[in-house]
Design an enzyme around this catalytic site. Sequence first.
Site, PDB file in Angstrom:
ATOM      1  CB  SER A  52      -0.932   0.007   1.211  1.00  0.00           C
ATOM      2  OG  SER A  52      -1.889  -1.018   1.118  1.00  0.00           O
ATOM      3  CG  HIS A 103      -2.208   1.837   7.941  1.00  0.00           C
ATOM      4  ND1 HIS A 103      -2.846   1.065   6.993  1.00  0.00           N
ATOM      5  CD2 HIS A 103      -1.409   0.994   8.644  1.00  0.00           C
ATOM      6  CE1 HIS A 103      -2.459  -0.193   7.111  1.00  0.00           C
ATOM      7  NE2 HIS A 103      -1.592  -0.254   8.102  1.00  0.00           N
ATOM      8  CB  THR A 105      -3.465   4.315   2.084  1.00  0.00           C
ATOM      9  OG1 THR A 105      -3.206   2.959   1.689  1.00  0.00           O
ATOM     10  CG2 THR A 105      -4.182   5.034   0.959  1.00  0.00           C
ATOM     11  CD  GLU A 242      -6.635   3.415   3.376  1.00  0.00           C
ATOM     12  OE1 GLU A 242      -5.948   2.429   3.070  1.00  0.00           O
ATOM     13  OE2 GLU A 242      -6.392   4.138   4.370  1.00  0.00           O
ATOM     14  CG  ASP A 247      -5.297  -4.543   2.656  1.00  0.00           C
ATOM     15  OD1 ASP A 247      -4.849  -5.219   1.706  1.00  0.00           O
ATOM     16  OD2 ASP A 247      -4.643  -4.311   3.690  1.00  0.00           O
ATOM     17  CG  HIS A 251      -3.810  -8.664   4.634  1.00  0.00           C
ATOM     18  ND1 HIS A 251      -2.699  -9.168   4.004  1.00  0.00           N
ATOM     19  CD2 HIS A 251      -3.812  -7.328   4.382  1.00  0.00           C
ATOM     20  CE1 HIS A 251      -2.045  -8.180   3.400  1.00  0.00           C
ATOM     21  NE2 HIS A 251      -2.709  -7.051   3.605  1.00  0.00           N
ATOM     22  CG  ASP A 289      -4.033  -0.189  -2.012  1.00  0.00           C
ATOM     23  OD1 ASP A 289      -4.972  -0.955  -2.284  1.00  0.00           O
ATOM     24  OD2 ASP A 289      -3.672   0.038  -0.842  1.00  0.00           O
ATOM     25  CG  HIS A 290      -2.631  -3.813  -2.997  1.00  0.00           C
ATOM     26  ND1 HIS A 290      -3.397  -4.602  -2.162  1.00  0.00           N
ATOM     27  CD2 HIS A 290      -2.034  -2.896  -2.188  1.00  0.00           C
ATOM     28  CE1 HIS A 290      -3.269  -4.196  -0.920  1.00  0.00           C
ATOM     29  NE2 HIS A 290      -2.456  -3.148  -0.906  1.00  0.00           N
ATOM     30  CG  HIS A 390      -0.826  -6.831  -0.963  1.00  0.00           C
ATOM     31  ND1 HIS A 390      -0.084  -5.671  -0.803  1.00  0.00           N
ATOM     32  CD2 HIS A 390      -1.626  -6.910   0.124  1.00  0.00           C
ATOM     33  CE1 HIS A 390      -0.431  -5.083   0.330  1.00  0.00           C
ATOM     34  NE2 HIS A 390      -1.361  -5.818   0.914  1.00  0.00           N
TER      35      HIS A 390
END
Length: 454
Positions: A52, A103, A105, A242, A247, A251, A289-290, A390
Amino acid sequence: MISDGFGTSSETLARDFIRSENGIENSWVSVLDGLLVGSTRTSSNSSFVTDSAAAATAFSCGVKSFNGAVGITTDSKPCGTVLEAAKAKGYKTGLITTARITHATPAAFAAHVVNRNMEELVALQEIGNNTIQNKVDLLFGGGKCLFLPSTDAGSCRTDDIDVWGIARSNGYTQISSKAEFDSLNVNTTKLPLMGLFASEHMSYEIDRSADQEPSLSEMVYKGLNVLNSNSQNGPGFFVMIEGARIDMAAHDNDPATHLHEIVAYWETVTAVHKFIDMHPDTAMVATSDHETGGLTLGIDPDYAWYPRALAPVKRSAASICSDMKHVPVQNRVEFVSGIVFPYLMGINDASQEEILSIVRASSMDSQICRRFIGQAVSARAHIGWTTGGHTGGDVGLYAYGAGTSDLRGSYENVQISDYMSKYLGVDMGPVSKLLANEVVRQPNFPYHQRVDDL
């Protein structure tokens, strides 16, 4: 807008779930589907699979850097961001997230550090205590512990710097509770404003208490209107929004929690859409971002997946595993078999091996525990995950509002920055020169990474 860890399969998962639960016809699309204009390519300078920090740096600075880099180039020099350039030109600026405000981002738009985990230094840079004063006019999110000195019981800093106090001295109005947030008048509240509503990350939407923390859409609705009311005598405002915890759920391979985060992000897109309809000189660009988790809808041997399996889940895997730490070890089999599976996960056919696996994991690593719970739900939904990290696939690109008609097709992540800077009429070059002597290394930094924060 950045939907962290959100790929096209995640959009399909949420769409199929809503359709399945509500008996909606196949032609129904989400608010995000209706804004799709293309795709974004996600690689960093150091890898085809980005993190990120590098991805957000590509969006903010328009340069590809290495994984872990926050607002710096490949040679560890600060790069001016679109937010900082906007601030220099008179725009009001904002960061809104469900993660810690420090964080990766949000940090990449207002800070410059060589390692994303240098969040103590990020906190100082975000409030503009160094080169650019009051850099971010509005900050909404979590992570208050990083603003409190180590002498404070609520602190997670390793030093005695009182960033919260410094921000107050610099003129920030500060709030920490939902009641204070609700009392903000969008027409009279003055900037700068800092609202940090959790010590660490804000709660997952599935776990959130509405009287304790605002939702992402509530923060965005209020944030947009406060920024707008404070920018009437200037060129306007720039804000990064965001949906961070999409995300984190991925995970954990936790599909129900992932789903609730996506729906909350949709609600936020709707709020932005309505704001633009009322202020048509505004543009929104949204991408990710991904992708995270390598989410697959359908597993061998059946050509099927079952959205209904996600409906009865009441809590995130993270909160369940956290609660299990407080259950005596000798009582955990009964707790998992009698409470966790049937009540919290809606699973009534758990095998003894599934029960024992979660009990064993609860005494080991928290992430292993979370993934065992997520995998139990995933198996019944016929959802597959290829990784707890990711992936390198392209992600969706969405746009709405003034000047976005040219955004069509496949873009490198750095080209998103190019579009934003041109739209705003700002130049990051002079900011980079201004930041040449910015400190990018946190003193006495313990080099480590928290896996669930990547």
